[in-house]
Write a protein that holds these residues in place. Structure first.
Motif, mmCIF file in Angstrom:
data_model
loop_
_atom_site.group_PDB
_atom_site.id
_atom_site.type_symbol
_atom_site.label_atom_id
_atom_site.label_comp_id
_atom_site.label_asym_id
_atom_site.label_seq_id
_atom_site.Cartn_x
_atom_site.Cartn_y
_atom_site.Cartn_z
ATOM 1 N N LEU A 1 34.005 58.491 36.616
ATOM 2 C CA LEU A 1 34.349 57.492 35.608
ATOM 3 C C LEU A 1 35.828 57.126 35.668
ATOM 4 N N GLN A 2 36.653 58.096 36.050
ATOM 5 C CA GLN A 2 38.101 57.864 36.128
ATOM 6 C C GLN A 2 38.534 57.379 37.512
ATOM 7 N N THR A 62 35.555 60.227 46.434
ATOM 8 C CA THR A 62 36.578 60.254 45.410
ATOM 9 C C THR A 62 37.253 61.618 45.492
ATOM 10 N N SER A 63 38.232 61.875 44.641
ATOM 11 C CA SER A 63 38.965 63.144 44.685
ATOM 12 C C SER A 63 39.354 63.564 43.284
ATOM 13 N N PRO A 104 49.139 61.727 45.697
ATOM 14 C CA PRO A 104 48.985 62.220 44.326
ATOM 15 C C PRO A 104 48.335 61.185 43.408
ATOM 16 N N THR A 105 48.233 59.939 43.866
ATOM 17 C CA THR A 105 47.641 58.884 43.048
ATOM 18 C C THR A 105 46.467 58.236 43.778
ATOM 19 N N ASP A 106 45.544 57.733 42.997
ATOM 20 C CA ASP A 106 44.378 57.034 43.521
ATOM 21 C C ASP A 106 44.784 55.606 43.870
ATOM 22 N N PRO A 107 44.706 55.212 45.131
ATOM 23 C CA PRO A 107 45.111 53.850 45.489
ATOM 24 C C PRO A 107 44.245 52.780 44.855
ATOM 25 N N LEU A 108 43.049 53.138 44.414
ATOM 26 C CA LEU A 108 42.161 52.158 43.786
ATOM 27 C C LEU A 108 42.586 51.833 42.364
ATOM 28 N N THR A 109 43.099 52.843 41.656
ATOM 29 C CA THR A 109 43.466 52.644 40.248
ATOM 30 C C THR A 109 44.974 52.684 40.011
ATOM 31 N N PRO A 139 42.018 62.501 38.774
ATOM 32 C CA PRO A 139 41.598 63.348 37.652
ATOM 33 C C PRO A 139 41.933 64.817 37.907
ATOM 34 N N ASP A 140 42.206 65.531 36.830
ATOM 35 C CA ASP A 140 42.472 66.960 36.969
ATOM 36 C C ASP A 140 41.268 67.665 37.587
ATOM 37 N N MET A 141 41.542 68.721 38.331
ATOM 38 C CA MET A 141 40.464 69.512 38.889
ATOM 39 C C MET A 141 39.825 70.339 37.777
ATOM 40 N N PRO A 142 38.523 70.208 37.559
ATOM 41 C CA PRO A 142 37.869 71.022 36.521
ATOM 42 C C PRO A 142 38.038 72.514 36.788
ATOM 43 N N GLY A 143 38.125 73.276 35.721
ATOM 44 C CA GLY A 143 38.316 74.714 35.866
ATOM 45 C C GLY A 143 37.212 75.380 36.671
#
Length: 217
Positions: free
Chosen positions: A45-46, A65-66, A83-88, A93-97
């Motif tokens: 979604l992000q 995605t990443s 470190p940034t998404d070139p699409l947005t 997004p943070d890596m889930p725990g």
């Protein structure tokens, strides 16, 4: 602690050595698979899945995605981590725990303690999508292992040697399987055969997700 103290018999298939320094851990992620799939949906979604283009102009058949500190990207200017998404234009997004925990535990179980995943590349395979033989060589920390998690439809994993022309072994990867490689096999060529027309899983349908965790810097 022995190498496989963290592998608690999640399935009836035992850990399988596939090369020097490389292990297939069947079902290692099964207990966390549902939560990980939910996290993938939130990440998308992000940072939506997209088909990236290689420097040679080839449109990759798997969408990607990443998440985490760094995401792997490719375009006509080359392969790199960003470190940034070139699409947005926003940070990934943070890596889930649960991602971080599973990656560390799998690396430890395969004999690579103290693994610190900085990025997770998520590939989405639909029918016919594949990944040609390649090396993971865009990372500065080549002493760190690669941790690869399969979720959803089964697929055939190809694992070769240090040269593209080396013979490749084939391994069926099922929902929840994890492959870890490093050390002597860190730069071995690997890929996946096309996702079969009948390949499916109740949790994802005719889709397979691959999460690849890497220490980059």
């Amino acid at each position: 602690m022995s190498t496989f103290d963290l592998f608690d018999g999640r399935v009836d298939r035992p850990p399988e050595p596939i090369a020097d320094g490389a292990w297939l851990l069947p079902g290692f992620a099964l207990a966390n698979a549902s939560e990980m799939l939910q996290s993938i949906s939130q990440i998308a979604l992000q940072a939506p899945f997209r088909h990236q283009v290689t420097p040679g102009g080839y449109r990759m058949s798997a969408s990607m995605t990443s998440c985490g500190q760094l995401g792997w990207v490719t375009d006509r200017t080359g392969y790199r981590y960003s470190p940034t998404d070139p699409l947005t234009g926003r940070p990934w997004p943070d890596m889930p725990g649960i991602f971080d925990q599973l990656a560390r535990q799998a690396a430890d179980a395969a004999g690579y303690p103290h693994f610190v995943p900085q990025g997770c590349l998520i590939n989405r395979y639909e029918t016919g999508a594949r990944m040609s033989l390649h090396q993971d060589k865009d990372e500065d920390r080549l002493e760190a292992p690669i941790v690869s998690v399969s979720l959803g439809a089964p697929i055939t994993f190809l694992f070769g040697g240090p040269n593209r022309t080396d013979p490749t072994a084939r391994f069926r990867l099922e929902h929840g399987d994890v492959v870890v490689w490093g050390g002597a096999s860190r730069m071995f060529f690997h890929g996946v055969a096309p996702l079969g027309k009948r390949a499916a899983h109740p949790a994802t349908g005719a889709v397979r997700y691959n999460l690849t965790f890497r220490r980059v810097r």
